[in-house]
Motif scaffolding. Structure first.
Motif, PDB file in Angstrom:
ATOM      1  N   PRO A  92      40.393 -21.671  22.775  1.00 40.07           N
ATOM      2  CA  PRO A  92      39.702 -22.295  21.635  1.00 40.07           C
ATOM      3  C   PRO A  92      40.632 -22.414  20.423  1.00 40.07           C
ATOM      4  N   ALA A  93      40.403 -23.464  19.666  1.00 40.74           N
ATOM      5  CA  ALA A  93      41.236 -23.716  18.491  1.00 40.74           C
ATOM      6  C   ALA A  93      40.579 -23.149  17.246  1.00 40.74           C
ATOM      7  N   THR A  94      41.421 -22.726  16.334  1.00 42.71           N
ATOM      8  CA  THR A  94      40.955 -22.205  15.047  1.00 42.71           C
ATOM      9  C   THR A  94      41.232 -23.223  13.951  1.00 42.71           C
ATOM     10  N   ARG A  95      40.804 -22.888  12.752  1.00 44.36           N
ATOM     11  CA  ARG A  95      41.042 -23.769  11.606  1.00 44.36           C
ATOM     12  C   ARG A  95      42.536 -23.923  11.359  1.00 44.36           C
ATOM     13  N   LEU A  96      43.288 -22.849  11.569  1.00 41.16           N
ATOM     14  CA  LEU A  96      44.739 -22.918  11.386  1.00 41.16           C
ATOM     15  C   LEU A  96      45.384 -23.854  12.406  1.00 41.16           C
ATOM     16  N   ASP A  97      44.847 -23.895  13.621  1.00 44.84           N
ATOM     17  CA  ASP A  97      45.382 -24.805  14.638  1.00 44.84           C
ATOM     18  C   ASP A  97      45.188 -26.266  14.220  1.00 44.84           C
ATOM     19  N   VAL A  98      44.047 -26.567  13.632  1.00 52.31           N
ATOM     20  CA  VAL A  98      43.795 -27.941  13.179  1.00 52.31           C
ATOM     21  C   VAL A  98      44.755 -28.321  12.050  1.00 52.31           C
ATOM     22  N   ILE A  99      44.991 -27.385  11.132  1.00 49.58           N
ATOM     23  CA  ILE A  99      45.939 -27.651  10.041  1.00 49.58           C
ATOM     24  C   ILE A  99      47.348 -27.860  10.596  1.00 49.58           C
ATOM     25  N   ASN A 100      47.744 -27.034  11.571  1.00 51.65           N
ATOM     26  CA  ASN A 100      49.061 -27.200  12.199  1.00 51.65           C
ATOM     27  C   ASN A 100      49.154 -28.532  12.940  1.00 51.65           C
ATOM     28  N   LEU A 101      48.056 -28.943  13.560  1.00 46.84           N
ATOM     29  CA  LEU A 101      48.048 -30.237  14.247  1.00 46.84           C
ATOM     30  C   LEU A 101      48.285 -31.385  13.271  1.00 46.84           C
ATOM     31  N   GLN A 102      47.630 -31.312  12.117  1.00 45.16           N
ATOM     32  CA  GLN A 102      47.834 -32.343  11.104  1.00 45.16           C
ATOM     33  C   GLN A 102      49.268 -32.358  10.608  1.00 45.16           C
ATOM     34  N   GLU A 103      49.835 -31.192  10.383  1.00 45.93           N
ATOM     35  CA  GLU A 103      51.225 -31.128   9.928  1.00 45.93           C
ATOM     36  C   GLU A 103      52.191 -31.648  10.985  1.00 45.93           C
ATOM     37  N   GLN A 104      51.946 -31.293  12.254  1.00 47.42           N
ATOM     38  CA  GLN A 104      52.800 -31.795  13.327  1.00 47.42           C
ATOM     39  C   GLN A 104      52.698 -33.307  13.462  1.00 47.42           C
ATOM     40  N   LEU A 105      51.486 -33.847  13.281  1.00 54.23           N
ATOM     41  CA  LEU A 105      51.307 -35.293  13.343  1.00 54.23           C
ATOM     42  C   LEU A 105      52.112 -35.989  12.255  1.00 54.23           C
ATOM     43  N   ASP A 106      52.009 -35.495  11.013  1.00 52.68           N
ATOM     44  CA  ASP A 106      52.768 -36.094   9.913  1.00 52.68           C
ATOM     45  C   ASP A 106      54.269 -35.952  10.137  1.00 52.68           C
ATOM     46  N   MET A 107      54.693 -34.812  10.665  1.00 48.06           N
ATOM     47  CA  MET A 107      56.118 -34.593  10.895  1.00 48.06           C
ATOM     48  C   MET A 107      56.658 -35.532  11.979  1.00 48.06           C
ATOM     49  N   LYS A 108      55.904 -35.694  13.071  1.00 46.20           N
ATOM     50  CA  LYS A 108      56.356 -36.569  14.151  1.00 46.20           C
ATOM     51  C   LYS A 108      56.334 -38.035  13.716  1.00 46.20           C
ATOM     52  N   LEU A 109      55.365 -38.415  12.912  1.00 44.03           N
ATOM     53  CA  LEU A 109      55.345 -39.787  12.399  1.00 44.03           C
ATOM     54  C   LEU A 109      56.593 -40.069  11.568  1.00 44.03           C
ATOM     55  N   GLN A 110      57.008 -39.095  10.803  1.00 39.75           N
ATOM     56  CA  GLN A 110      58.199 -39.259   9.971  1.00 39.75           C
ATOM     57  C   GLN A 110      59.474 -39.191  10.806  1.00 39.75           C
ATOM     58  N   GLN A 111      59.519 -38.277  11.772  1.00 42.85           N
ATOM     59  CA  GLN A 111      60.716 -38.140  12.590  1.00 42.85           C
ATOM     60  C   GLN A 111      60.959 -39.373  13.455  1.00 42.85           C
ATOM     61  N   ARG A 112      59.921 -39.897  14.037  1.00 44.65           N
ATOM     62  CA  ARG A 112      60.060 -41.058  14.921  1.00 44.65           C
ATOM     63  C   ARG A 112      59.980 -42.378  14.180  1.00 44.65           C
ATOM     64  N   GLN A 113      59.905 -42.308  12.834  1.00 48.50           N
ATOM     65  CA  GLN A 113      59.958 -43.495  11.970  1.00 48.50           C
ATOM     66  C   GLN A 113      58.887 -44.516  12.367  1.00 48.50           C
ATOM     67  N   ALA A 114      57.661 -44.024  12.444  1.00 49.04           N
ATOM     68  CA  ALA A 114      56.547 -44.908  12.770  1.00 49.04           C
ATOM     69  C   ALA A 114      56.174 -45.745  11.549  1.00 49.04           C
ATOM     70  N   ARG A 115      55.837 -46.978  11.796  1.00 51.78           N
ATOM     71  CA  ARG A 115      55.432 -47.872  10.712  1.00 51.78           C
ATOM     72  C   ARG A 115      54.026 -47.529  10.242  1.00 51.78           C
ATOM     73  N   GLU A 116      53.812 -47.647   8.936  1.00 50.98           N
ATOM     74  CA  GLU A 116      52.510 -47.293   8.374  1.00 50.98           C
ATOM     75  C   GLU A 116      51.483 -48.391   8.579  1.00 50.98           C
ATOM     76  N   THR A 117      51.913 -49.630   8.660  1.00 50.30           N
ATOM     77  CA  THR A 117      50.994 -50.755   8.829  1.00 50.30           C
ATOM     78  C   THR A 117      51.471 -51.613   9.988  1.00 50.30           C
ATOM     79  N   GLY A 118      50.579 -52.488  10.433  1.00 53.29           N
ATOM     80  CA  GLY A 118      50.947 -53.403  11.501  1.00 53.29           C
ATOM     81  C   GLY A 118      50.883 -52.731  12.867  1.00 53.29           C
TER      82      GLY A 118
END
Length: 258
Positions: free
Chosen positions: A93-119
């Motif tokens: 089971p996931a905790t509140r901290l796991d959800v926060i870490n998931l959000q941070e990992q998502l933002d980090m991977k979006l930045q690392q892989r240079q994903a476009r914000e639009t389109g």
């Protein structure tokens, strides 16, 4: 086969399923395996202690089965060593901290892989899909029915995106065909324009030639008219003089008789 890349989903530790040496050992084990009588006389394995209540164990097993059916495990094979690995999604089971870490990992991977914000961006779509699968995993562990409902929502979204992608590809193909047709038509129109320009040039030359001929005809007719008018005027003058002479002679003839 290369092991799968890191994902936003939480997986258990990979488990070795089989290897080449196991197949050879399995063939030798089948030859040396004891008979059915020996199996009955062999001492049984010690039973494991039960940690969960039967009802809770059954519910947990059903949840894991639903979780594995919703999110199937990933497999890969190491060709050099001939090992087949399998990795199931985690049932922790996931905790509140796991959800926060998931959000941070998502933002980090979006930045690392240079994903476009639009389109349209396949990278951004892949990462958000992994994040949504992780959320489905977390919800399914707490409530399997809610996880199945989210699975329906995910499949509907993917079907809609696939329909839009098919529509986009067909529209692109249609646009390319129209562009090629327009390009081909433009070449034909350019050739037609050149032909019409040449025809116009010929007609202009004919028009100029006809104007010159008309001017020459008008000039000749004007000169001829002037000559005829001059001749006519001379004839009139001649006739007037002749008339005057005849009148004078007539008067001279008539006058003595009086």
């Amino acid at each position: 086969m290369i092991p799968p890349a890191s994902s936003l989903m939480r997986y258990d530790n990979p488990v070795l399923v089989s290897r080449k040496s196991d197949k050879k050992q399995q063939s030798t084990i089948t030859k040396l395996s004891p008979t059915s009588k020996d199996r009955t006389t062999s001492p049984p394995f010690p039973s494991l202690p039960k940690k969960l209540d039967p009802i809770e164990a059954k519910v947990s097993q059903q949840t894991e089965e639903i979780l594995h059916s919703i999110l199937p495990p990933r497999e890969w094979e190491e060709e050099e060593e001939g090992q087949l690995w399998i990795q199931h999604v985690s049932s922790t089971p996931a905790t509140r901290l796991d959800v926060i870490n998931l959000q941070e990992q998502l933002d980090m991977k979006l930045q690392q892989r240079q994903a476009r914000e639009t389109g349209i961006c396949p990278v951004r779509r892949e990462l958000y899909s992994q994040c949504f699968d992780e959320l489905i995993r977390q919800v399914t562990i707490n409530c399997a029915e809610r996880g199945l409902l989210l699975l329906r929502v995910r499949d509907e979204i993917r079907m809609t995106i696939a329909a839009y992608q098919t529509l986009y590809e067909s529209s692109v193909a249609f646009g390319m065909r129209k562009a090629l047709q327009a390009e081909k038509g433009s070449a034909e129109m350019e050739e037609r324009v050149k032909q019409l320009a040449a025809d116009k040039q010929d007609l202009e030359e004919q028009l100029n030639e006809m104007k010159m001929k008309g001017e020459q005809v008008e000039k000749r007719s004007t000169e001829q008219r002037q000559l005829e008018e001059k001749k006519h005027a001379e004839e009139i003058q001649f006739l007037k003089r002749a008339n005057q002479q005849l009148k004078t002679q007539l008067e001279g003839i008539i006058a003595p008789k009086k």
